[in-house]
Design an enzyme around this catalytic site. Structure first.
Site, PDB file in Angstrom:
ATOM      1  N   HIS A   1       0.818  -1.208   0.000  1.00 28.33           N
ATOM      2  CA  HIS A   1       0.000   0.000   0.000  1.00 28.33           C
ATOM      3  C   HIS A   1       0.858   1.268   0.000  1.00 28.33           C
ATOM      4  CE1 HIS A   1      -2.184   3.103   2.500  1.00 28.33           C
ATOM      5  NE2 HIS A   1      -2.923   3.047   1.416  1.00 28.33           N
TER       6      HIS A   1
ATOM      7  N   GLU B   1       2.033   1.847  -3.370  1.00 24.92           N
ATOM      8  CA  GLU B   1       0.940   2.407  -4.183  1.00 24.92           C
ATOM      9  C   GLU B   1       0.934   3.939  -4.068  1.00 24.92           C
ATOM     10  OE1 GLU B   1      -3.089   3.850  -3.370  1.00 24.92           O
ATOM     11  OE2 GLU B   1      -3.206   1.748  -2.766  1.00 24.92           O
ATOM     12  N   HIS B   2       1.086   4.440  -2.864  1.00 25.47           N
ATOM     13  CA  HIS B   2       1.172   5.903  -2.691  1.00 25.47           C
ATOM     14  C   HIS B   2       2.390   6.475  -3.420  1.00 25.47           C
ATOM     15  CE1 HIS B   2      -1.632   7.121   0.754  1.00 25.47           C
ATOM     16  NE2 HIS B   2      -1.980   5.905   0.426  1.00 25.47           N
TER      17      HIS B   2
END
Lengths: 465, 437
Positions: free
Chosen positions: A70, A73-74
């Site tokens: 995650h 992803e950022h």
């Protein structure tokens, strides 16, 4: 430059596969470097959704680096050799588009919604960041603060989410599905650039991705653009086989109580380890999908709604959930939010009594027929949203399923019988493979609660950028 | 009040898109009901949207929550059917109905298959025109509403919203949540449901749009069957709310790790001539996406939050500029300070030509993209009617956005954004707020 290999040719002997259940035309093909492409046509509005799905999610993280999928992803919005930090979204916005991304246990997906004539530009930028991410230390540190605030918002401020994390961790003894997608806080705090880049270099590659393009597009045009932008990318040669640690036999029931003064509305959730949809063998998952509808799909007409909300005033809300579209073993869940003066023990006992009676009585054929009618209709309603169609394909193809499985699914659902459903229920409702959780305020605490407008529990599937 | 999420405010605020190829037909039924229709025969269903102006703000004194409870009970038994029979009938038709009470409107959103159209409409008619409000149904739904109310009492987001509304709107219905309180909801009766029904579901305040597989004639007949028997006239609408906040920081102590911050002040009415300009300025300042000043300064530069945004909230009887964010308690003071400084900078220095150009590009490009689905289009069209816009707004809206000059934008920024009036409500255990108090 790239020769196309038709995926459909492997399965159906034709270059183009059309989904019979849907009016939307579906075309699939695979580039030489392994990138799978799915094109869903909808010409009602001059809009396109461009999605890149990676077969890498939180469950593919190395131990000790929870949250890295995650976090990465950022970081994919933080620049490449060709794009400044933030420029990706800036270009999308300057073209009137919107963009975002999300991470689940099995996949990480990036998407833009934009005018159909800007598709090439979107692909160019997605192809760029598939292989050429460039990060600096300052962006990394600031963005780590952002994901920690995201965890604060989604989890730390929400006792229902904290409860859900504890239940999940108890459900999976060995499989990484027991670790939260957003990560454990103490591990998130020490995630590094190397963690992120290691994950990136391994998994962000054309032979580990699916491109789904949906909207006002022609397949030939999409094919040409995909070849131009993604075709030159190098695949990851030694892509590891996707094998996560699997569950051992689960032989002991687990029970837990999570207390938090912010809980005003207590509830009980029971989850059971359950099989997921397997390619070519979706029958059991189909029966469990219908079981969830039969037990908890409608507050007025489902087994739990009738039994606990109508015949007896036990619950203000009941539900059953099952999501079969996962790569490994999933869960089947039952939820009871008790009425004002009903204890969690009474609620749980009443739940068990309803399930026991259901296993004796079987499925009401009229109810099953209504559920099947609604499933048929949902195929029609779903055509109204090209994005939800795109999601259906992207999610399935990154969860170990094929286009053929997606196309077969509606018929598999329709062929399930009442006997199949009861058999699936008998099989899945094994207390040794279950976790029963109570969420409540501490004794003598102020009545409190939290969670959000709906008492619906967070079963929570993904985290977005 | 103010249950609508900020994003929804945005959508309501601007009606629709630019050069969308959406062809709206204005239809009047034989019985005199007006509707907007977009024919789209490629998928065999219709999305039908109804709005009744009024909504929860019409709750009588002492009966807060009556309209909400009534709306939630519409589907729980009608005409000759009890709740379970009604649900079974709807499920057999695979029709989808949703009934929602907002502060300023009741919304009824429906989708039904062409092959089941007449039966679906007849079922919907029963819910709208002949709801039963059986005692046991009211009791059951009351239990659900009370459960939600109790849950919200410890939800920091709900606490922030409710505190803001209470401070801002005094004794107007907007000052309290439209679900009502435990006390007020506990006291509601089936008779109150019938009274609320006749007050809000009336023909003098109805707005209709339909998109999908239906012709104008078929729609006219459908509407007369569906709505012809509703009461002619509903209850008078409430008065304007008086805005009672004048800037500062209100802290609500609540034991949770992350402070929720709600902020804003008075805004502009939807029919204000400056509304669209203000909408563009807000897009630059705190609008959707990752490009706004607040996202840049608070999230990207400083990592203080996961999300921050502002929106114009033109309610029927009050208007606000409202924002929300959340940050770890230890950094709440810094976050408030950054927001306040950005508010001041916008007011004093305005926006740049580059920012204005970028916002125009985004807004004009994004507008047509909204019109991409029957349900989405139906929702937009009914909102436009409530905002008193005509169908040609769809064609002209982008030209109006393009015509906004930097001088106009900066005049509106100066007039609208007032750092002295900026009010914060912070729920949590924020640190470092003394500096800005």
């Amino acid at each position: 430059m790239t020769r196309l290999i038709a995926l459909a040719a492997f399965v159906a002997g034709s270059f183009t596969a059309t989904l019979s259940a849907s009016a939307a035309e579906t075309t699939t093909f695979t580039l030489d470097n392994g990138l799978e492409v799915v094109v869903l046509e909808d010409h009602r509005a001059p809009v396109v959704v461009n999605m890149v799905w990676y077969r890498a999610g939180a469950a593919d993280e190395p131990p000790g680096a929870s949250g890295i999928a995650h976090y990465l992803e950022h970081l994919l919005f933080k620049g490449t050799d060709d794009l400044e930090p933030g420029e990706f979204s800036e270009v999308v916005a300057a073209n009137g588009g919107t963009d975002n991304a999300f991470t689940s246990q099995d996949t990480t997906a990036y998407f833009q919604r934009v005018a159909a004539d800007r598709l090439g530009l979107m692909m160019e930028m997605e192809a760029d960041r598939m292989r050429d991410l460039q990060l600096d230390g300052r962006d990394i540190a600031t963005e780590r603060q952002v994901i920690l605030e995201e965890r604060n918002m989604r989890v730390e401020n929400d006792p229902g989410s904290l409860f859900s994390e504890q239940r999940n961790a108890a459900q999976y003894l060995n499989h990484p599905y027991g670790t939260p997608i957003i990560g454990w806080k103490h591990e998130m705090e020490s995630l590094t650039l190397d963690d992120a880049l290691g994950f990136y270099r391994t998994y962000y590659a054309p032979n580990n991705a699916v491109l789904v393009v949906a909207g006002d597009v022609e397949p030939d045009n999409v094919r040409a653009l995909a070849e131009e932008h993604f075709g030159p990318l190098e695949p990851t040669e030694d892509l590891p086989e996707r094998a996560r640690p699997q569950e051992p036999p689960q032989t002991a029931e687990r029970r837990l109580t999570y207390e938090d003064p912010r809980v005003a509305q207590p509830y009980v959730i029971r989850s059971y380890l359950a099989p997921e949809r397997d390619s070519g063998e979706q029958e059991r998952a189909a029966a469990l999908t219908l079981l969830a509808e039969v037990l908890g799909g409608s507050s007025q007409t489902s087994v739990l709604g009738r039994g606990l909300q109508f015949d007896k005033d036990i619950a203000v809300y009941t539900s059953a959930y099952y999501n079969g579209t996962q790569y490994d073993d999933t869960t089947f869940g039952l939820v009871v939010v008790p009425s004002q003066d009903v204890s969690l023990q009474e609620a749980e006992d009443a739940l068990d009594a309803e399930i026991a009676a259901f296993l004796e009585d079987g499925v009401d054929p009229e109810q099953l027929e209504r559920i099947k009618q609604q499933l048929k209709a949902s195929l029609i309603y779903e055509e109204d949203s090209v994005q939800s169609l795109a999601n259906r394909y992207g999610r399935a193809l990154t969860s170990g399923l094929t286009i053929e499985d997606v196309e077969a699914w509606p018929d598999v659902l329709q062929s399930v019988t009442g006997e199949d459903i009861v058999a699936a229920a008998r099989d899945v409702f094994d207390r040794d493979r279950s976790v029963t959780g109570w969420l409540k305020a501490p004794e003598g605490g102020t009545p409190a609660p939290e969670t959000a407008a709906q008492p619906a529990p967070s079963i929570a599937p993904e985290v977005t950028q | 009040m103010i249950r609508i999420a900020l994003a929804a405010c945005l959508a309501l605020a601007t009606a629709l898109p630019a050069r969308a190829e959406t062809e709206v037909q204005q239809v009047t039924s034989p019985g005199g009901i007006d509707a907007w229709l977009v024919e789209e025969h490629s998928i065999p269903f219709v999305a039908l949207e109804l709005r009744f102006r009024g909504g929860s703000a019409l709750d009588p004194e002492g009966k807060r929550g009556a309209v909400n409870l009534m709306t939630a009970t519409l589907e729980e038994g009608a005409a000759d059917m009890d709740a379970q029979a009604f649900a079974a009938a709807r499920e057999a038709l695979a029709a989808r109905f949703s009934f929602d009470a907002h502060d300023d409107a009741i919304s009824v959103s429906t989708r039904f298959l062409t092959e089941n159209r007449d039966k679906s409409v007849e079922l919907l008619r029963k819910a709208l025109v002949e709801p039963r409000f059986d005692e046991e149904a009211v009791e059951r739904v009351r239990g659900q509403v009370l459960s939600n109310i109790r849950s919200e009492q410890t939800d920091p987001n709900a606490i922030a919203r409710d505190t803001w509304d209470k401070l801002a709107f005094g004794d107007h219905p907007y000052a309290t949540d439209s679900s009502g309180t435990v006390d007020s909801v506990t006291g509601l009766t089936s008779d109150d449901m019938r009274t609320a029904h006749d007050a809000v579901l009336a023909r003098d305040r109805i707005y209709v749009s339909a998109v999908g597989d239906i012709t104008p004639d078929e729609l006219g007949t459908l509407l007369d069957n569906l709505l012809g028997d509703l009461p002619e006239e509903g209850a008078p609408l409430p008065d304007e709310a008086e805005y009672g906040l004048d800037g500062g920081v209100e802290v609500v102590d609540f034991d949770t790790p992350q402070s929720v911050i709600r902020f804003g002040h008075e805004g502009l009415k939807r029919d204000d001539p400056d509304f669209l300009t203000a909408y563009v300025v807000n897009q630059i300042f705190g609008g959707s996406g990752f490009e706004s000043r607040l996202m840049e300064e608070v999230r990207v530069e400083r990592g203080l939050t996961y999300g921050i945004g502002t929106a114009l909230a033109p309610y029927e009887f009050a208007e606000l500029v409202l924002g929300q964010s959340a940050t770890a308690n230890a950094r709440a003071g810094e976050t408030v300070e950054v927001i306040r400084e950005e508010w001041r900078r916008l007011s004093e220095e305005g926006v740049t030509q580059d920012e204005l150009d970028a916002a125009k590009k985004y807004l004009t490009g994004a507008y047509p993209l909204r019109f991409d689905g029957n349900a989405r289009i139906a929702d937009i069209l009914v909102g436009m009617q409530m905002d008193d816009l005509s169908p040609d707004y769809i064609e002209n809206r982008n030209d109006m956005v393009e015509a906004i000059t930097l001088d106009e934008a900066n005049r509106v920024a100066r007039e609208l954004y007032d750092p002295e009036a900026l009010q914060f409500v912070v729920v949590g255990q924020p640190e470092g707020l003394d500096a800005v108090n």
